[in-house]
Design a protein around this motif. Sequence first.
Motif, PDB file in Angstrom:
ATOM      1  N   ALA A  48      40.805  36.944  46.749  1.00  0.00           N
ATOM      2  CA  ALA A  48      40.982  36.458  48.123  1.00  0.00           C
ATOM      3  C   ALA A  48      41.028  34.936  48.150  1.00  0.00           C
ATOM      4  N   ALA A  49      40.175  34.292  47.343  1.00  0.00           N
ATOM      5  CA  ALA A  49      40.172  32.829  47.294  1.00  0.00           C
ATOM      6  C   ALA A  49      41.447  32.298  46.656  1.00  0.00           C
ATOM      7  N   ILE A  50      41.951  33.027  45.655  1.00  0.00           N
ATOM      8  CA  ILE A  50      43.225  32.640  45.043  1.00  0.00           C
ATOM      9  C   ILE A  50      44.339  32.734  46.072  1.00  0.00           C
ATOM     10  N   ALA A  51      44.374  33.837  46.796  1.00  0.00           N
ATOM     11  CA  ALA A  51      45.437  34.072  47.773  1.00  0.00           C
ATOM     12  C   ALA A  51      45.401  33.053  48.910  1.00  0.00           C
ATOM     13  N   SER A  52      44.195  32.655  49.296  1.00  0.00           N
ATOM     14  CA  SER A  52      44.070  31.708  50.413  1.00  0.00           C
ATOM     15  C   SER A  52      44.222  30.255  49.980  1.00  0.00           C
ATOM     16  N   GLY A  53      44.223  30.018  48.667  1.00  0.00           N
ATOM     17  CA  GLY A  53      44.387  28.664  48.158  1.00  0.00           C
ATOM     18  C   GLY A  53      43.203  27.758  48.431  1.00  0.00           C
ATOM     19  N   THR A  54      42.002  28.328  48.488  1.00  0.00           N
ATOM     20  CA  THR A  54      40.820  27.551  48.860  1.00  0.00           C
ATOM     21  C   THR A  54      39.928  27.160  47.682  1.00  0.00           C
ATOM     22  N   LEU A  55      40.326  27.474  46.458  1.00  0.00           N
ATOM     23  CA  LEU A  55      39.445  27.210  45.324  1.00  0.00           C
ATOM     24  C   LEU A  55      39.218  25.728  45.073  1.00  0.00           C
ATOM     25  N   ASP A  56      40.118  24.875  45.486  1.00  0.00           N
ATOM     26  CA  ASP A  56      39.883  23.435  45.332  1.00  0.00           C
ATOM     27  C   ASP A  56      38.647  22.995  46.114  1.00  0.00           C
ATOM     28  N   ALA A  57      38.379  23.681  47.232  1.00  0.00           N
ATOM     29  CA  ALA A  57      37.261  23.290  48.088  1.00  0.00           C
ATOM     30  C   ALA A  57      35.919  23.755  47.544  1.00  0.00           C
ATOM     31  N   GLY A  58      35.922  24.811  46.725  1.00  0.00           N
ATOM     32  CA  GLY A  58      34.676  25.318  46.181  1.00  0.00           C
ATOM     33  C   GLY A  58      34.900  26.595  45.414  1.00  0.00           C
ATOM     34  N   PRO A  59      34.010  26.922  44.476  1.00  0.00           N
ATOM     35  CA  PRO A  59      34.199  28.090  43.624  1.00  0.00           C
ATOM     36  C   PRO A  59      33.830  29.385  44.327  1.00  0.00           C
ATOM     37  N   VAL A  60      34.551  30.448  43.979  1.00  0.00           N
ATOM     38  CA  VAL A  60      34.181  31.803  44.403  1.00  0.00           C
ATOM     39  C   VAL A  60      34.338  32.676  43.169  1.00  0.00           C
ATOM     40  N   GLY A  61      33.248  32.839  42.440  1.00  0.00           N
ATOM     41  CA  GLY A  61      33.296  33.589  41.191  1.00  0.00           C
ATOM     42  C   GLY A  61      32.255  34.675  41.140  1.00  0.00           C
ATOM     43  N   SER A  62      31.990  35.143  39.920  1.00  0.00           N
ATOM     44  CA  SER A  62      30.963  36.170  39.708  1.00  0.00           C
ATOM     45  C   SER A  62      29.981  35.706  38.645  1.00  0.00           C
ATOM     46  N   GLY A  63      29.954  34.395  38.390  1.00  0.00           N
ATOM     47  CA  GLY A  63      29.197  33.856  37.269  1.00  0.00           C
ATOM     48  C   GLY A  63      27.698  33.938  37.417  1.00  0.00           C
ATOM     49  N   PRO A  64      26.976  33.442  36.406  1.00  0.00           N
ATOM     50  CA  PRO A  64      25.515  33.608  36.349  1.00  0.00           C
ATOM     51  C   PRO A  64      24.743  32.748  37.337  1.00  0.00           C
ATOM     52  N   TYR A  65      25.376  31.752  37.938  1.00  0.00           N
ATOM     53  CA  TYR A  65      24.671  30.841  38.846  1.00  0.00           C
ATOM     54  C   TYR A  65      25.373  30.776  40.197  1.00  0.00           C
ATOM     55  N   THR A  66      24.588  30.463  41.218  1.00  0.00           N
ATOM     56  CA  THR A  66      25.102  30.192  42.556  1.00  0.00           C
ATOM     57  C   THR A  66      25.238  28.694  42.730  1.00  0.00           C
ATOM     58  N   PHE A  67      26.390  28.243  43.182  1.00  0.00           N
ATOM     59  CA  PHE A  67      26.601  26.825  43.445  1.00  0.00           C
ATOM     60  C   PHE A  67      25.905  26.444  44.742  1.00  0.00           C
ATOM     61  N   GLU A  68      25.015  25.455  44.645  1.00  0.00           N
ATOM     62  CA  GLU A  68      24.252  25.013  45.817  1.00  0.00           C
ATOM     63  C   GLU A  68      24.959  23.809  46.429  1.00  0.00           C
ATOM     64  N   ALA A  69      25.902  24.077  47.315  1.00  0.00           N
ATOM     65  CA  ALA A  69      26.717  23.005  47.892  1.00  0.00           C
ATOM     66  C   ALA A  69      25.874  22.004  48.673  1.00  0.00           C
TER      67      ALA A  69
END
Length: 505
Positions: A173-194
């Motif tokens: 969904a983040a790829i389709a919306s083109g929003t990944l430059d603004a912040g990550p949306v993954g499944s990795g081991p850590y949560t990004f604390e913006a």
Amino acid sequence: MKRTWKAVAASAVALVLTACSAGATGGGAGGGQVDELKIGTFLDLTSWDPAKADIGFDGPYLSAVYDPLIALDDQSRPIPALATQWSYSPDGLTLSMDLRSGVTFDDGQVFDADAAVANLEHLRKGVRSSEAYGSVDGISKVDDDTIAVHLNKRDDTLLYFMGLGRSWMASPAAIASGTLDAGPVGSGPYTFEASQSTAGSQYAFTKKDRHWDSATYPFPSVRLLPITDAAASSNAMLSGQLNVNYANPADRPRAEQNNWNIASGVATWVGLQFVDRTGQRLPALGDVRVRRALNYAFDTAAMLSSIGNKAGELTNQLFTADDPGYDPALDGKYAYDMAKAKSLLAEAGYGGGFSVTMPMTTMFQPWQPAVEQTFRELGIKVTWDNVSPMDYQKNAPTYPMFIAVVALDSNMMATVNRQITVPQWYNPEPGIASQPEMARLAETAHTATGQDQVDAVRELNAQVVDQAFNAVWYQANNTYFSVQGVTVTPITGTMFPPLRFIQRG
């Protein structure tokens, strides 16, 4: 003859050591277990979008928030991640991958075959990531947890590049919306604390309660701080602001004094990149005798010692010493011999030298005096065009030759492609088409298997050295300092390794 550039380099090293000598000496080493990993990463994040990210320094950032399809072990061998196993068809043109189940992205989307296909298509078209997928014609879903990657030719580098940092999986969904430059949306081991992060200054992450590979990431929290100034980075280690940093090798005495761990591994080759090997813009470079002369002319041992702080390997090859394509017998071919260099120039009709214009920017100034003095002895007049550091990569290959620091790889065929046969920003005109024997060996390397492939690569390596396609002065190490209780494993192919290679210990 007095070599003044060595004194200049030594003075620069002394200044670095002086700048790092002040302040506390504890270095945050203290006692007990390190719970928050605080890393001085040197460079800021390029992009949260895996298709735009840089393999070099983006590894710690992206590995915190994304899972890859394939990872690498400490020997750069592909290992399972979101792809649990894979196999090639007998003709090597179809790569089938079984996918991990039970994984969701941070926005709640499920990781499955559809998600993997969407990601790989995104990466295949990426401005940076596309390099890894040049032989891929398409990706298809086989079933919910299986995909097939379809190739137009056998590719011995695909799994390596995917593991090196070209298979991070993001939310479709983040790829389709083109929003990944603004912040990550993954499944990795850590949560990004913006809310605790400031772009360009620090990035904070908290470990997730549940993650399929939780044991690989032992630190409850991670903080990444891009600090480009070596003195500031060292002082941050001294004060405890960091417990891991991308280090200046000149700071090694300070690290030893503070009982820090020191990890070092070969990462780049340093030297002159010859762009115009056919002599279209600078006729002199079209003569192999001139290129050989420029290999003989540099006192590379002195340069490694005083400019490189002895942190590297003295070699004129593009393959690392533990690569099957490396041949130790080639390293003596261009032993420093100024008389030989002058003789070759005279044979080529350039006994009085020639003129050349080269680009220069701040990061390459440590080598500028060596080039100027060596060229002066050869009668070569060099004019420097000052270039912005941000524009060097774009502008440098428009010159006949330039000072280069180029990343090495820990995969034999990746080195063949990146350094010899496939156009890159630093090598836009490989020139291999004008070398029939070299072209034949490259083709054999891409089609042979086992020892036949290794033999072809070693012969190709010998041809590259003999034809002086570059003037490699030495291979430089990357160095990392860490406090007691934290270990770093360098990985050739990255400038800063992903978080899986930073462990307790």
